[in-house]
Scaffold this motif. Structure first.
Motif, PDB file in Angstrom:
ATOM      1  N   LYS A 198       0.555  -0.998  -0.049  1.00 33.34           N
ATOM      2  CA  LYS A 198       0.137   0.154   0.287  1.00 33.34           C
ATOM      3  C   LYS A 198       0.964   1.822  -0.092  1.00 33.34           C
ATOM      4  N   ILE A 199       1.975   1.219   0.070  1.00 32.89           N
ATOM      5  CA  ILE A 199       2.748   2.479  -0.028  1.00 32.89           C
ATOM      6  C   ILE A 199       3.697   2.811  -1.119  1.00 32.89           C
ATOM      7  N   VAL A 200       3.139   4.135  -1.793  1.00 33.43           N
ATOM      8  CA  VAL A 200       3.356   4.900  -2.899  1.00 33.43           C
ATOM      9  C   VAL A 200       4.342   5.658  -2.382  1.00 33.43           C
ATOM     10  N   ARG A 201       5.564   6.179  -2.820  1.00 31.87           N
ATOM     11  CA  ARG A 201       6.361   7.122  -2.508  1.00 31.87           C
ATOM     12  C   ARG A 201       6.926   7.582  -4.307  1.00 31.87           C
ATOM     13  N   ALA A 202       6.450   9.074  -3.881  1.00 36.49           N
ATOM     14  CA  ALA A 202       7.143   9.286  -5.803  1.00 36.49           C
ATOM     15  C   ALA A 202       7.782  11.005  -5.319  1.00 36.49           C
ATOM     16  N   ALA A 203       8.883  10.850  -6.246  1.00 36.42           N
ATOM     17  CA  ALA A 203       9.860  11.977  -5.179  1.00 36.42           C
ATOM     18  C   ALA A 203      11.165  12.159  -6.779  1.00 36.42           C
ATOM     19  N   LYS A 204      11.863  12.697  -6.845  1.00 36.27           N
ATOM     20  CA  LYS A 204      13.110  12.868  -7.857  1.00 36.27           C
ATOM     21  C   LYS A 204      14.420  12.878  -7.271  1.00 36.27           C
ATOM     22  N   ALA A 205      14.603  12.326  -7.963  1.00 35.42           N
ATOM     23  CA  ALA A 205      16.406  11.378  -8.046  1.00 35.42           C
ATOM     24  C   ALA A 205      17.224  12.904  -7.797  1.00 35.42           C
ATOM     25  N   THR A 206      18.423  12.422  -6.981  1.00 30.01           N
ATOM     26  CA  THR A 206      19.590  14.092  -6.362  1.00 30.01           C
ATOM     27  C   THR A 206      20.194  14.141  -7.842  1.00 30.01           C
ATOM     28  N   THR A 207      20.768  14.923  -7.840  1.00 33.05           N
ATOM     29  CA  THR A 207      21.689  15.209  -9.122  1.00 33.05           C
ATOM     30  C   THR A 207      22.907  14.296  -9.224  1.00 33.05           C
ATOM     31  N   LYS A 208      23.053  13.650  -8.259  1.00 33.76           N
ATOM     32  CA  LYS A 208      23.927  12.334  -8.390  1.00 33.76           C
ATOM     33  C   LYS A 208      23.026  10.704  -9.535  1.00 33.76           C
TER      34      LYS A 208
END
Length: 86
Positions: A40-50
């Motif tokens: 049930k876990i959904v995580r949305a994010a952006k990658a780091t500069t690396k």
């Protein structure tokens, strides 16, 4: 730590029930959008500069769980099964 390398391969063998699992995704583009789904876990994010993304999730109850990581580009998806034991 459990690594998801290049959003193409990952190794997620066994975790213990209700313990935290640190998931690291590598091989992404800088700032690439990434979505992680685990039960049930959904995580949305952006990658780091690396080009990495790291999050911690709960292993949850005993049983098999699917972990799916999707990047914003067409070829950026991987699914693996994690076995949770006592």
């Amino acid at each position: 730590d459990r690594d998801v390398t290049g959003v193409q391969t990952c190794a997620l063998p066994i975790s213990h029930a209700n313990r935290s699992i640190r998931v690291t995704v590598t091989g992404l583009a800088s700032g690439e959008k990434v979505t992680l789904r685990y039960g049930k876990i959904v995580r949305a994010a952006k990658a780091t500069t690396k080009g990495t993304y790291t999050t911690t999730i709960s292993g949850g109850p005993v049983g098999k769980r699917s972990l799916v990581v999707t990047g914003q580009f067409a070829n950026r998806r991987v699914a693996r099964t994690l076995t949770v034991v006592r």
